[in-house]
Enzyme design. Structure first.
Site, PDB file in Angstrom:
ATOM      1  N   ASN A  78       0.837  -1.215   0.000  1.00 48.87           N
ATOM      2  CA  ASN A  78       0.000   0.000   0.000  1.00 48.87           C
ATOM      3  C   ASN A  78       0.863   1.254   0.000  1.00 48.87           C
ATOM      4  O   ASN A  78       0.578   2.206  -0.730  1.00 48.87           O
ATOM      5  CB  ASN A  78      -0.880   0.030   1.254  1.00 48.87           C
TER       6      ASN A  78
ATOM      7  N   GLU B 259      -6.371  -8.025   4.896  1.00 54.20           N
ATOM      8  CA  GLU B 259      -5.638  -8.719   3.820  1.00 54.20           C
ATOM      9  C   GLU B 259      -5.500 -10.203   4.165  1.00 54.20           C
ATOM     10  O   GLU B 259      -4.557 -10.867   3.804  1.00 54.20           O
ATOM     11  CB  GLU B 259      -4.289  -8.079   3.518  1.00 54.20           C
TER      12      GLU B 259
HETATM   13  N1  LIG Z   1      -5.630  -1.423   0.072  1.00 58.41           N
HETATM   14  C1  LIG Z   1      -6.146  -2.027   1.131  1.00 58.41           C
HETATM   15  N2  LIG Z   1      -5.358  -2.291   2.179  1.00 58.41           N
HETATM   16  C2  LIG Z   1      -5.880  -2.915   3.227  1.00 58.41           C
HETATM   17  C3  LIG Z   1      -7.206  -3.304   3.269  1.00 58.41           C
HETATM   18  N3  LIG Z   1      -7.450  -3.927   4.448  1.00 58.41           N
HETATM   19  C4  LIG Z   1      -6.273  -3.919   5.120  1.00 58.41           C
HETATM   20  N4  LIG Z   1      -5.318  -3.310   4.387  1.00 58.41           N
HETATM   21  C5  LIG Z   1      -3.931  -3.037   4.755  1.00 58.41           C
HETATM   22  O1  LIG Z   1      -3.203  -4.224   4.927  1.00 58.41           O
HETATM   23  C6  LIG Z   1      -2.062  -3.892   5.711  1.00 58.41           C
HETATM   24  C7  LIG Z   1      -1.711  -5.040   6.611  1.00 58.41           C
HETATM   25  O2  LIG Z   1      -0.556  -4.722   7.292  1.00 58.41           O
HETATM   26  P1  LIG Z   1       0.099  -5.587   8.444  1.00 58.41           P
HETATM   27  O3  LIG Z   1      -1.005  -6.193   9.285  1.00 58.41           O
HETATM   28  O4  LIG Z   1       1.111  -4.750   9.128  1.00 58.41           O
HETATM   29  O5  LIG Z   1       0.749  -6.795   7.727  1.00 58.41           O
HETATM   30  P2  LIG Z   1       1.710  -6.861   6.471  1.00 58.41           P
HETATM   31  O6  LIG Z   1       2.287  -5.540   6.105  1.00 58.41           O
HETATM   32  O7  LIG Z   1       0.965  -7.547   5.384  1.00 58.41           O
HETATM   33  O8  LIG Z   1       2.888  -7.762   7.006  1.00 58.41           O
HETATM   34  P3  LIG Z   1       2.875  -9.324   7.268  1.00 58.41           P
HETATM   35  O9  LIG Z   1       1.449  -9.758   7.438  1.00 58.41           O
HETATM   36  O10 LIG Z   1       3.678  -9.505   8.503  1.00 58.41           O
HETATM   37  O11 LIG Z   1       3.524  -9.965   6.095  1.00 58.41           O
HETATM   38  C8  LIG Z   1      -2.392  -2.612   6.464  1.00 58.41           C
HETATM   39  O12 LIG Z   1      -1.572  -1.559   5.992  1.00 58.41           O
HETATM   40  C9  LIG Z   1      -3.832  -2.340   6.095  1.00 58.41           C
HETATM   41  O13 LIG Z   1      -4.125  -0.970   5.955  1.00 58.41           O
HETATM   42  C10 LIG Z   1      -8.044  -3.004   2.144  1.00 58.41           C
HETATM   43  O14 LIG Z   1      -9.247  -3.280   2.087  1.00 58.41           O
HETATM   44  N5  LIG Z   1      -7.465  -2.364   1.096  1.00 58.41           N
END
Ligand SMILES: Nc1nc2c(ncn2[C@@H]2O[C@H](COP(=O)(O)OP(=O)(O)OP(=O)(O)O)[C@@H](O)[C@H]2O)c(=O)[nH]1
Length: 303
Positions: A182, A218
């Site tokens: 993101n 996610e």
């Molecule tokens: N674009 C978008 N981003 C989302 C959505 N839901 C969650 N996210 C993003 O997904 C990200 C998840 O971040 P983290 O939980 O830190 O996990 P990660 O960066 O994937 O790291 P790891 O899981 O450890 O590999 C966050 O920045 C959320 O804002 C969505 O519907 N759309």
């Protein structure tokens, strides 16, 4: 899924009435006919359920009122509106039919335009209810089932697995380093990425009893009835491989140059006193282990 053309089940034993009702209604709706109560109960429960039931009160085997009561009491058929058709023009009878769960009451001989208008009204209401219930269980971004649907489904499958003493498997999948995705590509691109992943996962889950849902931001989850740990792990790896094969660029990832998933797998044959949260926690801890092991891999909970 809300249907294009709605269907009406006519429960009626007199040939001439079936023909008249069928002719009037088949112009707008799909028509199915049951000529006795027992047949009606089977047809009302079939996969392609009717959207409305027209029920003649005078039936040869099961009395129409009793049939109405059984259909209204049954968890599977209680949402189908029932219109009673009868030759008894008595307020008491009408009130009785409505108290059993019928939505409307039509007295013979009936006016065709009035009958059609009432059928249309109840089908329109049914369509609106179906759309609302569809929205309430789907995630708006990906179109997958949402957490609410998952919660109900896993509970039901857990109870079934307990009754039948069969295995229930759960696969949890989480996009690796999605915050970095993101941050690098923007939130809109992040949304599109999640949609592509969802489509890909759905295309790779084929059995009719399986349920794929968006569990959180996610994170995705698959409920897999009658799958053991080994087969669930094979499927989880297949899902991760399929998403990796999309080769969605992820320049900010420290794992690969494309988007990858980590997966956690758990499978259990439930005991009567075990809550379903035990399976969820097990899959979650396996997912945590996959993240700790460096991401882009599948780990299995071994209790
Ligand atoms: N674009 C978008 N981003 C989302 C959505 N839901 C969650 N996210 C993003 O997904 C990200 C998840 O971040 P983290 O939980 O830190 O996990 P990660 O960066 O994937 O790291 P790891 O899981 O450890 O590999 C966050 O920045 C959320 O804002 C969505 O519907 N759309």
């Amino acid at each position: 899924m809300v249907k294009e053309k709605q269907s009406v089940l006519i429960i009626e034993d007199e040939e001439v009435n079936i023909r008249v009702l069928g002719q009037i209604l088949s112009r707008e709706f799909n028509i199915d006919v049951a000529t006795c109560g027992r047949d009606a109960l089977v047809r009302a429960e079939q996969d392609e359920m009717p959207d409305l039931i027209l029920l003649d009160v005078t039936m040869p085997d099961i009395d129409g009122y009793e049939l109405c009561r059984q259909l209204s009491d049954n968890e599977k058929t209680r949402h189908i509106p029932i219109i009673l058709i009868t030759s008894e023009d008595q307020e008491k009878q009408e009130a009785y039919g409505l108290s059993l769960g019928a939505v409307d009451y039509i007295v013979k001989p009936f006016s065709v335009p009035v009958l059609v208008a009432r059928v249309r009204t109840h089908l329109q209401l049914k369509r609106q209810r179906d759309m609302l219930s569809d929205l309430s269980v789907h995630d708006s971004l990906t179109g997958l089932y949402n957490r609410r649907k998952f919660d109900g489904y896993i509970e039901a499958e857990w109870r079934r697995a307990c009754r039948n003493q069969t295995s229930l498997a759960l696969v949890m999948l989480d996009v690796d380093l999605f915050k970095a995705y993101n941050d690098h590509y923007g939130h809109m691109a992040g949304d599109r990425c999640l949609q592509r992943i969802a489509d890909c996962l759905l295309a790779n889950i084929q059995r009719s009893g399986d349920l794929l849902a968006r569990y959180g931001g996610e994170e995705f989850v698959a409920v897999l009835p009658e799958l053991d740990r080994h087969d669930a792990t094979v499927l989880a790896q297949k899902l991760c491989d399929a998403v990796a094969a999309l080769t969605v660029p992820h320049a900010a990832s420290t794992v690969a140059d494309h988007v990858t998933l980590s997966g956690g797998v758990a499978a259990m044959v439930p005991d009567i006193d075990m809550p379903s949260s035990q399976l969820i926690e097990a899959a979650d801890s396996a997912l945590y282990a996959a993240k700790k092991a460096g991401r882009d891999c599948v780990q299995v909970y071994v209790g």
